[in-house]
Write an enzyme that holds these catalytic residues in place. Structure first.
Site, PDB file in Angstrom:
ATOM      1  N   PHE A   1       0.860  -1.195   0.000  1.00 34.80           N
ATOM      2  CA  PHE A   1       0.000   0.000   0.000  1.00 34.80           C
ATOM      3  C   PHE A   1       0.892   1.240   0.000  1.00 34.80           C
ATOM      4  O   PHE A   1       0.762   2.141   0.808  1.00 34.80           O
ATOM      5  CB  PHE A   1      -0.933  -0.038   1.221  1.00 34.80           C
ATOM      6  CG  PHE A   1      -2.189   0.797   1.040  1.00 34.80           C
ATOM      7  CD1 PHE A   1      -3.003   0.635  -0.075  1.00 34.80           C
ATOM      8  CD2 PHE A   1      -2.550   1.742   1.987  1.00 34.80           C
ATOM      9  CE1 PHE A   1      -4.153   1.399  -0.243  1.00 34.80           C
ATOM     10  CE2 PHE A   1      -3.706   2.510   1.831  1.00 34.80           C
ATOM     11  CZ  PHE A   1      -4.502   2.336   0.714  1.00 34.80           C
TER      12      PHE A   1
ATOM     13  N   ASP B   1      16.986  -1.758 -14.827  1.00 32.30           N
ATOM     14  CA  ASP B   1      15.533  -1.552 -14.934  1.00 32.30           C
ATOM     15  C   ASP B   1      15.092  -1.732 -16.395  1.00 32.30           C
ATOM     16  O   ASP B   1      14.109  -2.415 -16.673  1.00 32.30           O
ATOM     17  CB  ASP B   1      15.207  -0.140 -14.414  1.00 32.30           C
ATOM     18  CG  ASP B   1      13.736   0.202 -14.542  1.00 32.30           C
ATOM     19  OD1 ASP B   1      12.932  -0.340 -13.762  1.00 32.30           O
ATOM     20  OD2 ASP B   1      13.390   1.004 -15.429  1.00 32.30           O
TER      21      ASP B   1
ATOM     22  N   GLU C   1      13.910   4.083  -8.750  1.00 34.62           N
ATOM     23  CA  GLU C   1      13.680   2.867  -7.971  1.00 34.62           C
ATOM     24  C   GLU C   1      14.205   3.095  -6.553  1.00 34.62           C
ATOM     25  O   GLU C   1      14.980   4.018  -6.312  1.00 34.62           O
ATOM     26  CB  GLU C   1      14.436   1.685  -8.597  1.00 34.62           C
ATOM     27  CG  GLU C   1      13.962   1.307  -9.983  1.00 34.62           C
ATOM     28  CD  GLU C   1      12.500   0.862 -10.013  1.00 34.62           C
ATOM     29  OE1 GLU C   1      12.133  -0.069  -9.294  1.00 34.62           O
ATOM     30  OE2 GLU C   1      11.712   1.483 -10.753  1.00 34.62           O
TER      31      GLU C   1
ATOM     32  N   LYS D   1      12.665  -4.601 -18.316  1.00 40.31           N
ATOM     33  CA  LYS D   1      11.551  -4.187 -19.184  1.00 40.31           C
ATOM     34  C   LYS D   1      11.734  -4.751 -20.597  1.00 40.31           C
ATOM     35  O   LYS D   1      10.770  -5.171 -21.243  1.00 40.31           O
ATOM     36  CB  LYS D   1      11.456  -2.659 -19.221  1.00 40.31           C
ATOM     37  CG  LYS D   1      10.952  -2.075 -17.897  1.00 40.31           C
ATOM     38  CD  LYS D   1      11.133  -0.571 -17.836  1.00 40.31           C
ATOM     39  CE  LYS D   1      10.549   0.012 -16.568  1.00 40.31           C
ATOM     40  NZ  LYS D   1      10.947   1.409 -16.329  1.00 40.31           N
TER      41      LYS D   1
HETATM   42  N1  HSE Z   1      12.384   3.798 -12.046  1.00 41.06           N
HETATM   43  C1  HSE Z   1      11.550   3.583 -13.170  1.00 41.06           C
HETATM   44  C2  HSE Z   1      11.776   4.713 -14.187  1.00 41.06           C
HETATM   45  C3  HSE Z   1      10.108   3.558 -12.730  1.00 41.06           C
HETATM   46  O1  HSE Z   1      12.452   5.679 -13.837  1.00 41.06           O
HETATM   47  O2  HSE Z   1      11.337   4.620 -15.311  1.00 41.06           O
HETATM   48  C4  HSE Z   1       9.169   2.850 -13.634  1.00 41.06           C
HETATM   49  O3  HSE Z   1       9.520   1.515 -13.870  1.00 41.06           O
END
Ligand code: HSE
Length: 355
Positions: free
Chosen positions: A11, A221, A210, A225
């Site tokens: 949350f 990251d 993050e 993705k």
């Molecule tokens: N830390 C990631 C960004 C957040 O800056 O795009 C979304 O995944």
């Protein structure tokens, strides 16, 4: 009217923003979409667990400066994730805990428990889809439920759903994107003369980075993705070891400004392409793109993905890649998809069998 009972796991900003959407737009959404949403359980690392099978009154929770469920009816101090996911009779688990790029836990277990219990899952977490996507999707299919994760790539901007549903009959040969808002924002600040540390701190203050910004700066990251996107587009099963990954920590403000002077823009790009032998080549690296490139103009916190196709040429999807409301919208879009795929069909069959 169909109503879905939700359990929110985590949350923090994203599930709170989903709760806000339910409070502020619930009636409008019901009128527009034909289903209602009710939250019956919430777990959170700090606040504990709250279960109310008759529906949690969300407004007071959203108004509270600090949450502690232990003093509330149906509340307890520990986050009882496994019990809530497995045993509380919810229809959909909305999972929005932090991404752990190493092994995806504890989110992978959250998703597995939910699917094993016959509950649909929507998650914004990159770990489960990137690291165990195929196995979790198979588990969902075996249990007759959906595993949805639109928010894992480009938050609520529907890039995965576009790739999955809109490209029938096209051949996509390559996909490339600017998929990390934090690094893109940092590169923009370097161009304006700021140093790396100050730019990282600014991105953190804006809430886009993050928990550990290393994942943003060093490209991990984007690597996760890209795994999700390439697996979606090419049906590949890429692992992190398959994707060479270089971040932006080696790029200096001078590099960025020199490039800008020559009409080039440094971007942290993730790219995946089908090789002639059918395998997929993928990498993440900073690239100085010429001004006319479809990704060169993606600035600040915006993200974009360009799909290179045979019949349409290049098709680009751009939009926000992060943000609490933007990411909560991804969860809502997943719930809509679950309704379209399962709920609306079940309701129609029920209606037909009554006729
Ligand atoms: N830390 C990631 C960004 C957040 O800056 O795009 C979304 O995944």
């Amino acid at each position: 009217m169909t109503r879905y009972d939700l359990a929110l796991i985590g949350f923090g900003g994203v599930n709170r923003a989903l709760a806000e959407l339910i409070v502020e737009r619930g009636h409008d959404l019901t009128a527009e979409l034909g289903f209602g949403l009710r939250v019956v359980a919430i777990t959170d690392l700090r606040a504990g667990t709250l279960v109310r099978l008759d529906g949690i009154d969300l407004a007071p929770l959203l108004a509270a400066a600090e949450l502690n469920f232990s003093g509330m009816a149906g509340g307890s101090p520990e986050p009882r994730n496994e019990w809530v996911i497995r045993d509380v009779p919810a229809d959909i688990i909305a999972e929005a805990t932090f991404t752990n790029p190493a092994d995806g836990e504890p989110a992978v277990s959250h998703v597995r428990w939910a699917l094993e219990s016959g509950k649909h899952v929507c998650t914004t977490n990159k770990g489960p889809a990137a690291l165990h996507g195929r196995a979790l999707r198979e588990l969902a299919t075996r249990n007759g439920v959906r595993f949805e994760f639109e928010g894992a790539v480009m938050s609520g901007t529907p890039v995965l759903r576009t790739a999955r549903r809109m490209f029938g009959g096209l051949t996509v040969s390559r996909v490339e994107g600017v998929m990390n808002g934090t690094s893109n924002y940092i590169l923009g600040r370097l161009e304006k003369g700021m140093d790396l540390a100050a730019a990282v701190a600014e991105a953190q203050a804006l809430g886009y980075a993050e928990a550990d910004p290393t994942a943003d700066v060093e490209g991990y990251d984007v690597q996760l993705k890209l795994m999700i996107l390439a697996n979606e587009v090419f049906g590949a099963s890429l692992t992190r070891a398959d994707i060479r990954c270089v971040g932006i920590s080696g790029i200096t403000g001078q590099d960025v400004r020199d490039a800008a002077g020559k009409g080039l823009r440094w971007k942290l790009v993730g790219s995946a392409a089908r090789r002639p032998d059918g395998t997929v080549e993928a990498w993440v690296a900073p690239v100085a793109l010429p001004d006319g490139h479809p990704l060169a103009g993606v600035s600040g916190l915006m993200n974009a993905v360009a799909f290179h196709t045979d019949l349409l040429g290049t098709v680009a999807v751009s939009g926000p890649g992060a943000g609490r409301t933007e990411t909560a919208y991804a969860l809502l879009s997943d719930i809509i998809s679950i309704h379209e795929r399962c709920g609306a069909k079940a309701a129609a069959m029920e209606g037909a069998s009554r006729v």
